[in-house]
Design an enzyme around this catalytic site. Structure first.
Site, PDB file in Angstrom:
ATOM      1  N   SER A 108      27.913  35.745  42.349  1.00 59.49           N
ATOM      2  CA  SER A 108      29.225  35.742  42.859  1.00 59.49           C
ATOM      3  C   SER A 108      29.541  36.746  43.915  1.00 59.49           C
ATOM      4  O   SER A 108      30.407  36.144  44.419  1.00 59.49           O
ATOM      5  CB  SER A 108      30.061  34.638  41.853  1.00 59.49           C
ATOM      6  N   HIS A 120      35.323  38.472  42.373  1.00 55.63           N
ATOM      7  CA  HIS A 120      35.462  37.638  43.230  1.00 55.63           C
ATOM      8  C   HIS A 120      36.377  38.080  44.084  1.00 55.63           C
ATOM      9  O   HIS A 120      35.691  38.277  45.238  1.00 55.63           O
ATOM     10  CB  HIS A 120      35.471  35.970  43.059  1.00 55.63           C
TER      11      HIS A 120
END
Length: 285
Positions: free
Chosen positions: A179, A237
């Protein structure tokens, strides 16, 4: 690691261009020889059979964009690592090397390896779908060599952001998944093409601009870091997103556009001692 990634990408681009030029001249030479010496009938049959056996695979491969072809290797690596998680005898090694945890004795290699690691099939499928969706735009924008350097660097940088956040807050625990690296690619595309329309696969009736999507993602991950949400690794992230924004605004100019001295050095090393460079011409030593 980031320096090595971009250095390797610059060399890869140099070698690719050199190979394409060489292939062009080799093809001209082969066509010229073909006209002088036509193929035998048996050779023609073998060539036809070989081409038929490869035609379907080649047709599928050629139907992909350059970006999709570039990320195929990344997706394959993620699938292989996912399969390794299902082998009981490998569990200890997978936890040691394929999960990023600042409390672990193994700190460096998991920062990269964990970005190819998924324990859940849904987690892997979702990440690979997003990567596949943005691959065409990202590789068109960066080129395959620069894209790979950015992607690999993003994996390590997002893991480092996760380490810093966990250490600062005293909330240790393993993380894994692509991610963070994918957020870098997504952020880079959104900054470069902010007016592009995006949608959600399960809610196709809702569309929004890439610029607004990026703002919402950064806001959500910032809230996740501050409030200590644990469902995602929000620090990874956020680190990936910030790296993507920085690279498009500043990094491309500072790093990729200044690669010429390094490529020249590589060229000099490659050609040193060759014809016209002072070689000894094969004389006795």
């Amino acid at each position: 690691f980031t320096g090595c990634s971009f250095g390797s990408a610059a060399i890869w681009q140099y070698e690719s261009l050199k190979s394409r030029v060489q292939s062009y001249f080799d093809q001209i030479r082969a066509d010229w020889l073909e006209k002088l010496r036509p193929q035998k009938r048996g050779d023609v049959r073998k060539e036809v059979r070989r081409r038929r056996s490869c035609s379907e695979i080649n047709q599928w491969w050629n139907s992909l964009s350059e970006g999709q072809r570039t990320v195929t290797g990344i997706i394959a690596a993620n699938v292989i690592v996912f399969c390794c998680w299902k082998v009981p005898s490998l569990q200890r090694s997978m936890i040691k090397y394929f999960t990023a945890n600042p409390a672990s004795k193994t700190l460096c290699s998991p920062m990269l390896l964990s970005t190819f690691s998924h324990f859940s099939f849904f987690h892997m499928a979702a990440n690979m779908y997003v990567l596949w969706s943005f691959s065409t735009s990202a590789v068109s924008m960066l080129g395959r060599e620069q894209f790979m350097a950015v992607y690999l660097s993003a994996g390590v940088i997002s893991s480092f952001a996760s380490y810093v956040c966990k250490t600062a807050m005293g909330r240790f625990g393993p993380s894994l998944g692509a991610s963070g690296a994918i957020m870098t690619i997504l952020a880079a595309v959104c900054v470069k093409m902010p007016e592009s329309k995006l949608g959600i696969i399960f809610l196709p009736m809702f569309t929004f601009t890439a610029g607004n999507a990026l703002k919402a993602i950064i806001a959500m991950d910032t809230a996740g870091v501050v409030l200590g949400w644990k469902f995602f690794d929000h620090a990874a992230h956020l680190g990936g997103s910030m790296f993507g924004v920085w690279y498009v605004l500043f990094g491309h100019e500072l790093i990729w556009k200044n690669r010429e001295p390094f490529v020249k050095l590589w060229h000099d090393l490659r050609t040193r001692g060759g014809p016209g460079r002072g070689g000894d011409g094969g004389g006795a030593v």
